[in-house]
Scaffold this motif. Sequence first.
Motif, PDB file in Angstrom:
ATOM      1  N   UNK A 212       7.137   5.954   6.913  1.00 55.55           N
ATOM      2  CA  UNK A 212       6.586   7.277   6.654  1.00 55.55           C
ATOM      3  C   UNK A 212       7.724   8.145   6.121  1.00 55.55           C
ATOM      4  N   UNK A 213       7.491   8.774   4.976  1.00 51.85           N
ATOM      5  CA  UNK A 213       8.471   9.653   4.344  1.00 51.85           C
ATOM      6  C   UNK A 213       7.967  11.090   4.431  1.00 51.85           C
ATOM      7  N   UNK A 214       8.885  12.036   4.479  1.00 49.86           N
ATOM      8  CA  UNK A 214       8.460  13.436   4.564  1.00 49.86           C
ATOM      9  C   UNK A 214       8.176  14.049   3.193  1.00 49.86           C
ATOM     10  N   UNK A 215       8.285  13.246   2.146  1.00 50.41           N
ATOM     11  CA  UNK A 215       8.003  13.729   0.794  1.00 50.41           C
ATOM     12  C   UNK A 215       6.996  12.795   0.130  1.00 50.41           C
ATOM     13  N   UNK A 216       6.222  13.301  -0.808  1.00 51.17           N
ATOM     14  CA  UNK A 216       5.200  12.454  -1.434  1.00 51.17           C
ATOM     15  C   UNK A 216       5.762  11.395  -2.369  1.00 51.17           C
ATOM     16  N   UNK A 217       7.009  11.523  -2.819  1.00 49.22           N
ATOM     17  CA  UNK A 217       7.564  10.574  -3.784  1.00 49.22           C
ATOM     18  C   UNK A 217       8.361   9.447  -3.134  1.00 49.22           C
ATOM     19  N   UNK A 218       8.310   9.290  -1.816  1.00 45.23           N
ATOM     20  CA  UNK A 218       9.013   8.250  -1.054  1.00 45.23           C
ATOM     21  C   UNK A 218      10.520   8.294  -1.298  1.00 45.23           C
TER      22      UNK A 218
ATOM     23  N   UNK B 242      11.186   9.085   7.809  1.00 44.18           N
ATOM     24  CA  UNK B 242      11.202   9.764   9.105  1.00 44.18           C
ATOM     25  C   UNK B 242      10.700   8.829  10.203  1.00 44.18           C
ATOM     26  N   UNK B 243      10.027   7.771   9.812  1.00 36.33           N
ATOM     27  CA  UNK B 243       9.541   6.766  10.761  1.00 36.33           C
ATOM     28  C   UNK B 243       9.516   5.428  10.039  1.00 36.33           C
ATOM     29  N   UNK B 244       9.959   4.376  10.718  1.00 34.55           N
ATOM     30  CA  UNK B 244       9.943   3.047  10.110  1.00 34.55           C
ATOM     31  C   UNK B 244       9.678   2.012  11.197  1.00 34.55           C
ATOM     32  N   UNK B 245       8.851   1.037  10.871  1.00 34.22           N
ATOM     33  CA  UNK B 245       8.504  -0.012  11.823  1.00 34.22           C
ATOM     34  C   UNK B 245       8.404  -1.341  11.073  1.00 34.22           C
TER      35      UNK B 245
ATOM     36  N   UNK C 270       0.854  -1.190   0.000  1.00 31.72           N
ATOM     37  CA  UNK C 270       0.000   0.000   0.000  1.00 31.72           C
ATOM     38  C   UNK C 270       0.885   1.234   0.000  1.00 31.72           C
ATOM     39  N   UNK C 271       0.644   2.122  -0.942  1.00 31.84           N
ATOM     40  CA  UNK C 271       1.340   3.404  -0.999  1.00 31.84           C
ATOM     41  C   UNK C 271       0.296   4.515  -0.937  1.00 31.84           C
ATOM     42  N   UNK C 272       0.554   5.499  -0.085  1.00 31.34           N
ATOM     43  CA  UNK C 272      -0.390   6.593   0.078  1.00 31.34           C
ATOM     44  C   UNK C 272       0.383   7.908   0.205  1.00 31.34           C
ATOM     45  N   UNK C 273      -0.080   8.929  -0.503  1.00 34.79           N
ATOM     46  CA  UNK C 273       0.486  10.274  -0.372  1.00 34.79           C
ATOM     47  C   UNK C 273      -0.654  11.228  -0.027  1.00 34.79           C
TER      48      UNK C 273
ATOM     49  N   UNK D 275       4.296  10.859   2.790  1.00 34.72           N
ATOM     50  CA  UNK D 275       3.779   9.683   2.095  1.00 34.72           C
ATOM     51  C   UNK D 275       4.003   8.463   2.980  1.00 34.72           C
ATOM     52  N   UNK D 276       3.210   7.438   2.731  1.00 34.57           N
ATOM     53  CA  UNK D 276       3.227   6.234   3.565  1.00 34.57           C
ATOM     54  C   UNK D 276       3.386   5.017   2.671  1.00 34.57           C
TER      55      UNK D 276
END
Length: 168
Positions: free
Chosen positions: A106-112, A117-120, A40-43, A55-56
């Motif tokens: 979780x990325x701080x930009x929409x293009x990954x 900035x966060x990873x689990x 799943x990719x979400x911006x 973006x996620x």
Amino acid sequence: GAGTRDKYNGNLGLNARKGKWSAFLNSSFRLKSTYNNVTTDRANKATDPAVPSPSYHTYEHVPRHFDGAFNTIGASYDPDKYNSFTVTGNINVMEFGFKDTSEYSVYDRPDRMGIPVYQQTKYSNFYGGPFSLSGAVDYKHKFRKKDEELSMDATYSNFSMKERKSVV
């Protein structure tokens, strides 16, 4: 039987009759595996075009199995053409489970792009399944008049569930 991607089953049925007695055995098994991979990719839509929105990205790998064995054994006695006694026992064992690996970023930009900035990463295991025992005693009396009969049945059943799970 066999199917694609680790799906197998089989069955054995035996019946023997001698005089007024008969005995039977039925045993079947199933081995079934499934595989789920979900990405799943979400911006988020930016409210201010000058500020990049996060973006996620989520990835899950979930192999699962559903296995089981189902067994019946019994005997019947027919003292005459009007009466019949049957004793049956069942043992059923099933096991199902999965090993799930989930990655969430979780990325701080929409293009990954760049470093998250966060990873689990999450690992889950679940194994378990039902175990059941049952037994039955049946009596049937057929009357001389057509389509008339008397049946009496007594059944005992015991069911339990085993499970083991862990999340890291």
